[in-house]
Write a protein that holds these residues in place. Structure first.
Motif, PDB file in Angstrom:
ATOM      1  N   ASP A  33      34.315 -38.766  36.315  1.00  0.00           N
ATOM      2  CA  ASP A  33      35.395 -38.375  37.227  1.00  0.00           C
ATOM      3  C   ASP A  33      36.338 -37.387  36.555  1.00  0.00           C
ATOM      4  OD1 ASP A  33      34.396 -39.951  39.228  1.00  0.00           O
ATOM      5  OD2 ASP A  33      35.771 -41.628  38.878  1.00  0.00           O
ATOM      6  N   ASP A  34      36.611 -37.613  35.292  1.00  0.00           N
ATOM      7  CA  ASP A  34      37.501 -36.739  34.530  1.00  0.00           C
ATOM      8  C   ASP A  34      36.906 -35.334  34.400  1.00  0.00           C
ATOM      9  OD1 ASP A  34      39.596 -35.893  32.828  1.00  0.00           O
ATOM     10  OD2 ASP A  34      38.426 -36.424  31.064  1.00  0.00           O
ATOM     11  N   ILE A  35      35.597 -35.280  34.105  1.00  0.00           N
ATOM     12  CA  ILE A  35      34.939 -33.971  33.940  1.00  0.00           C
ATOM     13  C   ILE A  35      34.903 -33.212  35.265  1.00  0.00           C
ATOM     14  CG2 ILE A  35      32.787 -32.800  33.315  1.00  0.00           C
ATOM     15  CD1 ILE A  35      32.233 -35.094  31.373  1.00  0.00           C
ATOM     16  N   ILE A  36      34.604 -33.930  36.359  1.00  0.00           N
ATOM     17  CA  ILE A  36      34.582 -33.285  37.677  1.00  0.00           C
ATOM     18  C   ILE A  36      35.972 -32.739  38.015  1.00  0.00           C
ATOM     19  CG2 ILE A  36      34.328 -33.701  40.159  1.00  0.00           C
ATOM     20  CD1 ILE A  36      32.114 -35.735  39.425  1.00  0.00           C
ATOM     21  N   ALA A  37      36.990 -33.568  37.798  1.00  0.00           N
ATOM     22  CA  ALA A  37      38.357 -33.152  38.120  1.00  0.00           C
ATOM     23  C   ALA A  37      38.797 -31.943  37.300  1.00  0.00           C
ATOM     24  CB  ALA A  37      39.316 -34.325  37.885  1.00  0.00           C
ATOM     25  N   ASP A  38      38.170 -31.754  36.158  1.00  0.00           N
ATOM     26  CA  ASP A  38      38.512 -30.671  35.241  1.00  0.00           C
ATOM     27  C   ASP A  38      37.648 -29.423  35.476  1.00  0.00           C
ATOM     28  OD1 ASP A  38      39.928 -29.616  33.034  1.00  0.00           O
ATOM     29  OD2 ASP A  38      38.262 -30.100  31.688  1.00  0.00           O
ATOM     30  N   THR A  39      36.802 -29.451  36.497  1.00  0.00           N
ATOM     31  CA  THR A  39      35.878 -28.339  36.783  1.00  0.00           C
ATOM     32  C   THR A  39      36.369 -27.566  37.997  1.00  0.00           C
ATOM     33  OG1 THR A  39      34.007 -29.595  35.881  1.00  0.00           O
ATOM     34  CG2 THR A  39      33.495 -27.719  37.318  1.00  0.00           C
ATOM     35  N   LYS A  40      36.660 -26.280  37.812  1.00  0.00           N
ATOM     36  CA  LYS A  40      37.167 -25.470  38.921  1.00  0.00           C
ATOM     37  C   LYS A  40      36.060 -25.143  39.916  1.00  0.00           C
ATOM     38  CE  LYS A  40      39.826 -21.313  39.946  1.00  0.00           C
ATOM     39  NZ  LYS A  40      40.543 -20.127  39.387  1.00  0.00           N
ATOM     40  N   TYR A  41      34.904 -24.711  39.413  1.00  0.00           N
ATOM     41  CA  TYR A  41      33.771 -24.397  40.293  1.00  0.00           C
ATOM     42  C   TYR A  41      32.487 -24.633  39.514  1.00  0.00           C
ATOM     43  CZ  TYR A  41      30.612 -21.927  43.461  1.00  0.00           C
ATOM     44  OH  TYR A  41      29.582 -21.608  44.308  1.00  0.00           O
ATOM     45  N   GLY A  42      31.597 -25.418  40.084  1.00  0.00           N
ATOM     46  CA  GLY A  42      30.352 -25.705  39.384  1.00  0.00           C
ATOM     47  C   GLY A  42      29.409 -26.531  40.226  1.00  0.00           C
ATOM     48  N   ILE A  43      28.410 -27.073  39.578  1.00  0.00           N
ATOM     49  CA  ILE A  43      27.397 -27.848  40.278  1.00  0.00           C
ATOM     50  C   ILE A  43      27.048 -29.077  39.445  1.00  0.00           C
ATOM     51  CG2 ILE A  43      25.415 -26.608  39.274  1.00  0.00           C
ATOM     52  CD1 ILE A  43      24.149 -26.667  42.106  1.00  0.00           C
ATOM     53  N   LEU A  44      26.918 -30.214  40.120  1.00  0.00           N
ATOM     54  CA  LEU A  44      26.574 -31.482  39.486  1.00  0.00           C
ATOM     55  C   LEU A  44      25.126 -31.825  39.815  1.00  0.00           C
ATOM     56  CD1 LEU A  44      27.303 -34.218  38.069  1.00  0.00           C
ATOM     57  CD2 LEU A  44      28.067 -35.021  40.329  1.00  0.00           C
ATOM     58  N   CYS A  45      24.312 -32.043  38.788  1.00  0.00           N
ATOM     59  CA  CYS A  45      22.886 -32.342  38.994  1.00  0.00           C
ATOM     60  C   CYS A  45      22.669 -33.808  39.366  1.00  0.00           C
ATOM     61  CB  CYS A  45      22.093 -32.036  37.723  1.00  0.00           C
ATOM     62  SG  CYS A  45      22.203 -30.337  37.158  1.00  0.00           S
ATOM     63  N   ASP A  46      21.607 -34.050  40.132  1.00  0.00           N
ATOM     64  CA  ASP A  46      21.212 -35.409  40.497  1.00  0.00           C
ATOM     65  C   ASP A  46      19.695 -35.522  40.418  1.00  0.00           C
ATOM     66  OD1 ASP A  46      20.893 -37.956  41.447  1.00  0.00           O
ATOM     67  OD2 ASP A  46      21.657 -37.557  43.466  1.00  0.00           O
ATOM     68  N   LYS A  47      19.190 -35.981  39.318  1.00  0.00           N
ATOM     69  CA  LYS A  47      17.778 -36.235  39.035  1.00  0.00           C
ATOM     70  C   LYS A  47      16.985 -34.939  38.844  1.00  0.00           C
ATOM     71  CE  LYS A  47      17.445 -40.743  41.297  1.00  0.00           C
ATOM     72  NZ  LYS A  47      17.388 -41.515  40.051  1.00  0.00           N
ATOM     73  N   MET A  48      15.935 -35.074  38.057  1.00  0.00           N
ATOM     74  CA  MET A  48      15.075 -33.916  37.792  1.00  0.00           C
ATOM     75  C   MET A  48      13.722 -34.086  38.479  1.00  0.00           C
ATOM     76  SD  MET A  48      12.409 -34.637  35.465  1.00  0.00           S
ATOM     77  CE  MET A  48      11.966 -36.018  34.416  1.00  0.00           C
ATOM     78  N   VAL A  49      13.067 -32.946  38.702  1.00  0.00           N
ATOM     79  CA  VAL A  49      11.701 -32.939  39.233  1.00  0.00           C
ATOM     80  C   VAL A  49      10.717 -32.702  38.095  1.00  0.00           C
ATOM     81  CG1 VAL A  49      10.086 -31.837  40.825  1.00  0.00           C
ATOM     82  CG2 VAL A  49      12.500 -32.122  41.478  1.00  0.00           C
TER      83      VAL A  49
END
Length: 457
Positions: free
Chosen positions: A355-371
């Motif tokens: 949550d802290d890292i997300i709140a500290d990110t102005k613009y980006g993308i969060l990954c959810d699982k790999m293929v």
């Protein structure tokens, strides 16, 4: 009886001129079940067993295997192993091998062999049926187990007997809205017994997987270009394994086929990055008691706060580089040769929360699982396909995005890493050396923020 057979083979190889030799017997019991849309599509319960004899002479290994344990067959195999080592001499080195005498069993609460196959099938069908939601096109439930028993005797005096037990349970849903199809999967794995399944809320697992697959149908196309990316533990582990891990296998390093050759002591990442290969992690899928050369599993520090520290080793590579073996000499089975292979390979924890890292990110993308991902120990390139993700704008999660790619140079990505979570999560699977010789491993890490090139799906 098996100890007597292997001891005799070792004595025979030594009499024929081997400088060092070992003899290992192995029995592998595998069971696997898969259900698709309520029908059992695959059910297997099989065992293979045999012996592998190795002789070291003139800087070369000679191998021979046999599935027959008669005196004549074992004697012939011992002679063939020595003969196979007597070709063009390699680098003359003395293997440094520590004598070990131990018999160990893996500590599990419910041995898979004590559970009726009908109970395993029922669990798989329950995982399948619990995914029955609107828009679900295909429902998959699967279970697998492996019980591996080894006995190893060598000319250094070692006599070792050990066991490895692994189980894996998965649910996967494929959803369709008539225009697109999306999938989602989940489920645990590890070096444990059937307690892995007994402790599951199977209905909740299946329903959650189905709901996630359906929700992904609404995902938007990911943006493209250089971006701030928060890799989840699976994608972090993919980078640790496919690029940094394979390049840290010392059999590639001694041949100068690794981009990390001569990297020891150099800065390769930001100071928040530490990386390990650790065959002793309790319960992880790649955990072993001993490798297939009889070396105990250990924790190898590969990167320490950004500084590259060392490689994973077999008996041969450790002797060539004059350091101790790390317990990474692994073979797919008794019929395959030993290579330097990973166990549990992962980036260490940071000091932040997600949550802290997300709140500290102005613009980006969060990954959810790999293929999937690409192995590149020579060039150091990173390429991965991510199952899905979420956009972050001004410190908040916004739109879900469908499958996208990540590319870049591994060291450039690691040098830009500026935040990692306290929690490290492992994901188990199989690793091939190139496209063959598969062994059980796991990879993992924290959620980690860095700069990576994103390709929109």
């Amino acid at each position: 009886m098996m100890h007597d057979i292997l001891s005799k083979a070792v004595r025979t190889m030594m009499k024929l001129g081997a400088e060092f030799c070992d003899a290992r017997s192995q029995t592998i019991n595998n069971a696997a079940i898969q259900s698709v849309n309520g029908d059992i599509r695959h059910l297997a319960d099989r065992a293979i067993s045999g012996i592998c004899l190795r002789a070291w002479m003139n800087g070369r290994w000679g191998y021979c295997t046999s599935t027959s344990l008669t005196d004549d067959k074992v004697s012939d195999a011992a002679a063939d192993a020595v003969a196979n080592a007597s070709g063009t001499p390699g680098e003359r080195i003395e293997l440094i091998v520590k004598e070990i005498k131990k018999k160990e069993r893996q500590n599990v609460r419910i041995h898979p062999h004590d559970v009726d196959m009908r109970e395993k099938v029922s669990a798989v069908l329950d995982a399948d049926s619990s995914q029955s939601l609107a828009n679900i096109l295909n429902r998959v439930g699967s279970y697998s187990e492996e019980v591996n028993t080894n006995v190893l005797i060598n000319s250094a005096g070692s006599e070792i007997e050990w066991e490895e037990i692994r189980t894996r349970f998965r649910a996967m849903s494929v959803a369709s809205d008539g225009k697109r199809m999306e999938r989602y999967y989940d489920g645990p794995d590890g070096t444990c017994g059937f307690e892995l399944v007994k402790g599951l809320d199977i209905e909740s697992l299946g329903r959650s997987v189905a709901e996630e697959a359906v929700s992904t149908l609404k995902a938007k196309r990911a943006p493209s270009g250089p971006m701030t990316v928060i890799t989840d533990p699976m994608v972090s582990g993919l980078l640790a394994h496919e690029v940094m891990g394979h390049a840290s296998e010392a059999d590639e390093v001694v041949k100068k086929r690794s981009f990390l050759t001569d990297a020891v002591g150099k800065r390769v990442a930001s100071d928040i990055i530490s990386m390990y290969d650790d065959g002793t992690v309790d319960g992880a899928h790649g955990t072993i008691l001993y490798d297939d050369e009889g070396t105990p599993a250990s924790r190898t520090v590969i990167i320490d706060k950004g500084i590259y520290k060392g490689y994973m080793h077999t008996l041969e590579t450790a002797s060539k580089m004059n350091i101790r073996p790390t317990g990474n000499g692994r073979a797919e089975n008794f019929g395959k040769r030993v290579w330097t292979r990973m166990t549990n390979t992962f980036f260490g924890p940071g000091d932040r929360t997600l949550d802290d890292i997300i709140a500290d990110t102005k613009y980006g993308i969060l990954c959810d699982k790999m293929v999937n991902g690409m192995e590149d120990p020579v060039g150091g390139g990173f390429e991965a396909k991510v199952l899905r993700g979420s956009l972050i704008k001004n410190g908040r999660i916004t739109n879900m995005v469908r499958s996208f790619t990540l590319t870049g140079r591994a060291l450039e990505i690691l040098r830009t890493a500026d935040a990692a979570t306290k929690e490290v999560i492992f994901d188990g699977g199989m690793c091939g050396k190139g496209i063959e010789d598969w062994v059980n491993v796991s990879s993992g890490g924290p959620y980690c923020r860095s700069q990576i090139i994103v390709g929109g799906g």
